[in-house]
Design an enzyme around this catalytic site. Structure first.
Site: not given
Length: 501
Positions: A42, A46, A50, A77, A80, A451
């Site tokens: 694609t 992502c 996702c 994407c 996400c 401390d």
């Protein structure tokens, strides 16, 4: 299965394909920001968590940064929004040149000063910085800065009504054409459509205010984080109002006012800036202030291994280290707070602000000033300070060194060198130096064994409570001793440990 501890190279992680695939298949949000999943079919990248159906393992490839994904031709994407993942916790936990470079890039130094300016700050050549960043992040400083400019542009597109031409230059792009091409390439949509989509979803935005969500890795315990900031707030510079911590910001191009509100799954952030070119820097400062890029799972896992600390961690996991938006400011405040109560330290700082701070307008609240810069304090009259003579000397010496650049405190400084320089100043001991290292420089391993609050807490838990013995015991907590300090402080009923009502 957990992300690698900070300090282990990210390149080792994104090359561990089997581990990364398991993270994607289980939608493990702990890996967000550590590694990015690019889908070869694609051409989309992502975050591991996702919500879409995970791709087939043979179609996944992994990169150590969003910039590397973009450089390889993948776009973000839309579900996400991986470009908005929390930053890698490595860059705040490490002190090497790559981590320091990433902290500077995150604050917009490349956009303001170029790669040469970045290299000069780090004491390396531009070629060396380029080589180191490419080796670990898969992208050079220009590509990393470009990815950040794209995210800044998206924020301005979605949260303001500014014309696209104004957003172009506010986000750091040199031309409208480059801006349009980058946004389309990175997000798969032209700028106009990005704005239309978010307006349909979120409605109108408040004019003059940039509203955004700051992500973090869960868990996050807001009690000591916001409690500390509110309880120590300097009048006129900081305030707690309507459930939000608000403060003024001194920024490279102007100033701003921010309101930060804790939510269950994010920090709501409202920014009003006099110059929108400061947006990247302002967001970075806010994330740094709240320690939002920390890896609480790794921190708590290490501290929980000590059986005497384990109950504290189990009771309130995810404590962060409250930091500062301005290291020089915090150093001055640390000196003002030496051996006095929280209330007295606020009073001293408030007087300094009224006398030397620049006035600002705050239509939504009661903020009145910026905290004075070292240059503004360089000429102050020591006799005008209601402090013991020795502390006056400590303060004026510190301010002088900060103003002339002899001492530089910032996200890019060398922690050990800064410690040595501070310890050489009159009136600086281990406590003051370590609290500056912890809250101003961001060293996650800074420790305060002397401390009083830490010693009392240690004694109450059955831990060694002399400084030497406690330091020896705390060796097992490294490199997260600054977080152990937060857990130990939290045993006290002091207001710094509770969200204001």
């Amino acid at each position: 299965m957990s992300p690698p501890p900070a300090g282990q190279a990210t390149r080792a992680m994104h090359h561990d394909t089997e581990r990364c695939v398991r993270a994607v298949q289980s939608k493990d949000a702990r890996f967000d920001g550590w590694v990015f999943t690019a889908v070869t079919t694609t051409r989309i990248y992502c975050r591991p968590s996702c919500p879409v159906v995970p791709p087939k393992p043979q179609n996944m490839t992994f990169y150590p940064s969003a910039a590397a994904c973009q450089q390889a031709g993948f776009r973000a994407c839309k579900r996400c929004r991986p470009d908005t993942s929390p930053g890698s916790p490595e860059w705040n936990a490490r002190a090497d040149s790559v981590a320091r470079a990433m902290r500077l890039i995150r604050e917009g130094v490349v956009d303001r000063e170029g790669v040469q300016g970045l290299a000069a700050r780090l004491g390396y050549s531009a070629r060396q910085i380029e080589r180191q960043l490419r080796a670990e992040l898969g992208a050079g400083p220009l590509a990393l800065a470009r990815a950040q400019r794209a995210q800044t542009a998206r924020l301005l597109i979605e949260t303001t009504a500014l014309p696209m031409a104004a957003i172009t230059f506010a986000a750091g792009f040199s031309s409208v054409r480059t801006f349009n091409e980058t946004v389309r390439e990175v997000f798969g949509l032209p700028p106009g459509e990005l704005r239309t989509r978010v307006r349909k979803r979120d409605g109108a935005q408040t004019p003059g205010v940039i509203a955004l969500r700051l992500p973090f890795r869960a868990p996050l315990n807001p009690d000591n984080l916001f409690g500390h900031l509110a309880a120590t707030a300097v009048p006129g510079v900081e305030e707690w109002r309507d459930g939000a911590y608000r403060r003024t910001l001194q920024l490279p191009y102007g100033h701003g006012i921010v309101a930060l509100t804790p939510r269950p799954d994010h920090i709501a952030c409202r920014l009003a800036l006099t110059d929108l070119r400061d947006l990247t820097h302002a967001i970075s400062r806010c994330r740094w202030l709240l320690d939002l890029d920390a890896d609480p799972v790794a921190v708590d896992e290490r501290l929980r291994a000590d059986p005497l600390l384990a109950p504290l961690v189990a009771q309130a996991p995810g404590r962060r280290v409250p930091r500062t938006t301005d290291p020089a400011e915090f150093a001055v405040r640390a000196v003002l707070g030496q051996q006095v109560s929280t209330a007295a330290a606020r009073t001293h700082a408030g007087r300094l602000v009224t006398a030397h701070g620049a006035v600002v307008d705050d239509p939504e609240g009661g903020l009145t000033h910026l905290f004075p810069t070292p240059d503004a304090l360089a000429g102050l009259d020591p006799e005008a300070l209601a402090l013991p003579r020795s502390r006056r000397t400590t303060l004026t010496t510190l301010v002088s060194h900060l103003a002339d650049g002899t001492i530089r405190l910032g996200v890019d400084c060398d922690w050990d060198r800064a410690r040595a320089q501070l310890l050489a100043l009159p009136g600086f001991g281990p406590w003051t130096t370590e609290v500056i290292a912890m809250r101003a420089l961001g060293d996650p391993d800074a420790f305060l064994p002397s401390d009083l609050g830490i010693r009392r807490a240690a004694q109450g838990l059955g831990l060694p409570h002399t400084p030497a013995a406690l330091t020896a015991r705390a060796a097992a907590w490294r490199p997260w001793r600054a977080y152990a300090v937060q857990y130990l402080w939290a045993t006290d009923a002091h207001p710094i440990n509770h969200l204001p009502q």
